[in-house]
Design an enzyme around this catalytic site. Structure first.
Site, PDB file in Angstrom:
ATOM      1  N   GLY A  12     -15.964   3.186   6.517  1.00 53.86           N
ATOM      2  CA  GLY A  12     -16.190   2.725   8.136  1.00 53.86           C
ATOM      3  C   GLY A  12     -15.428   3.583   8.875  1.00 53.86           C
ATOM      4  N   CYS A  59      -9.427  17.160  -2.179  1.00 56.61           N
ATOM      5  CA  CYS A  59      -8.160  17.802  -1.907  1.00 56.61           C
ATOM      6  C   CYS A  59      -7.324  16.601  -2.199  1.00 56.61           C
ATOM      7  CB  CYS A  59      -8.165  18.275  -1.026  1.00 56.61           C
ATOM      8  SG  CYS A  59      -6.273  18.673  -0.341  1.00 56.61           S
ATOM      9  N   TYR A 147       5.863   1.727   4.020  1.00 56.51           N
ATOM     10  CA  TYR A 147       4.513   2.100   4.816  1.00 56.51           C
ATOM     11  C   TYR A 147       5.095   2.176   6.128  1.00 56.51           C
ATOM     12  CZ  TYR A 147       0.004   1.553   6.516  1.00 56.51           C
ATOM     13  OH  TYR A 147      -1.347   1.614   7.326  1.00 56.51           O
ATOM     14  N   SER A 150       6.880   5.459   7.259  1.00 62.87           N
ATOM     15  CA  SER A 150       5.708   6.600   7.352  1.00 62.87           C
ATOM     16  C   SER A 150       5.068   6.620   8.300  1.00 62.87           C
ATOM     17  CB  SER A 150       4.974   6.448   5.995  1.00 62.87           C
ATOM     18  OG  SER A 150       3.974   5.401   5.925  1.00 62.87           O
TER      19      SER A 150
END
Length: 176
Positions: A12, A59, A147, A150
């Site tokens: 999405g 990648c 999380y 980061s």
């Protein structure tokens, strides 16, 4: 114009960004570690737009050599890089090193690579770098400290990097 909707694809959101870019006459390079998801997304875009307007490159953005090679392949294929969207993200508190590598280090690396390719000093034409974060970058989220760290790091890095190479600060983006 080249748009790099980078990192792991989120169903999405990255696809919608790519579709918007294609509607605006851009060409789009999709980058994902997940081969199946990347091929599927490219096929869906190819049905709506001309296939030569999209490129998929598998990648692992946490691998610096693969990331450098991916930028080179995009520029070799499309001729230049105008817009970079650093959009990689995972949430795995148990494998926190990988979370930081993907969510923060790859965004920093991608930004520097984008600046190198877009820099007028290096023959580029300038461009825009968009570093995607999260609401978790603005406030704490229980049970997700790595999380959140980061995503806070992306915001801090992006704001601090804004003066690089004649870039202008525009709502968590670089404009060169």
């Amino acid at each position: 114009n080249t748009q790099h909707a980078g990192g792991e694809l989120f169903p999405g959101t990255a696809k919608e960004r790519a579709e918007f870019g294609l509607l605006e006459s851009l060409v789009v390079a999709l980058v994902d570690w997940n081969l199946e998801a990347g091929v599927k997304c490219k096929a869906a875009l190819d049905e709506k737009f001309e296939p030569q307007k999209t490129l998929f490159i598998q990648c692992d953005v946490a691998d610096q050599e693969q990331l450098r090679d991916t930028f080179r392949k995009v520029v070799d294929h499309f001729g230049k890089l105008d817009i970079l969207v650093n959009n990689a993200g995972v949430n795995n508190e148990k494998n926190w090193e990988k979370t930081l590598q993907i969510n923060l280090v790859s965004v920093i690396s991608g930004t520097y690579l984008g600046l190198d390719y877009m820099s007028k000093q290096n023959g580029g034409e300038g461009g825009i770098i968009i570093n995607m974060s999260s609401l978790a970058g603005l406030m704490p989220v229980a049970q997700q400290p790595v999380y959140c760290a980061s995503k806070h790091g992306i915001i801090g890095f992006t704001r601090s990097a804004a003066p690089f190479d004649d870039c202008q600060w525009i709502n968590n983006t670089h404009r060169g």
